[in-house]
Write a protein that holds these residues in place. Structure first.
Motif: not given
Length: 127
Positions: A80-101
């Motif tokens: 057995s292998r006990k593991m810990v995980f974490e998911a992190r958001k690092v970049i977000v879209p800025r559609t309020d500025i433009s469709d590609s920001a």
């Protein structure tokens, strides 16, 4: 102990709910991929994911977000292998500025944490 990380962008195909919200199960799928890499690095075999002991969703994920999923083996048994995980958001879209920001977040935002156990059958352990 062994560590692994993957980073990818959530697509509109990952969005499962209104407002382009991504299903939390997608984070667990990423953790499964990280676990597979950890087992290959540690044992030379993909092994099997047996159970999640704990899962905590801490922030929403949307199509267009870049997610970094990391994992670490924290305890090694015979198979057995006990593991810990974490998911992190690092970049977000800025559609309020433009469709590609997009914005790179100054500090990654943790969106999910989990603990789990994987096993590698004894006859498949190569390291």
């Amino acid at each position: 102990m062994e560590k692994a990380m993957i980073r990818l962008r959530m697509s509109t195909q990952d969005a499962h709910y209104g407002g382009n919200l991504v299903d939390g199960a997608r984070m667990l799928a990423l953790f499964g991929d990280v676990a597979t890499e950890l087992l290959i690095r540690h044992d030379g075999d993909e092994g099997l994911f047996v159970a999640y002991d704990k899962v905590e969703f801490t922030a929403p994920v949307y199509a267009g977000d870049y997610i970094e999923a990391v994992g670490e083996i924290v305890k090694v048994g015979n198979t057995s292998r006990k593991m810990v995980f974490e998911a992190r958001k690092v970049i977000v879209p800025r559609t309020d500025i433009s469709d590609s920001a997009c914005d790179l977040l100054e500090e990654p935002l943790v969106v999910c944490r989990a603990e789990g156990t994987c096993v590698v059958p004894k006859d498949k352990i190569r390291k």
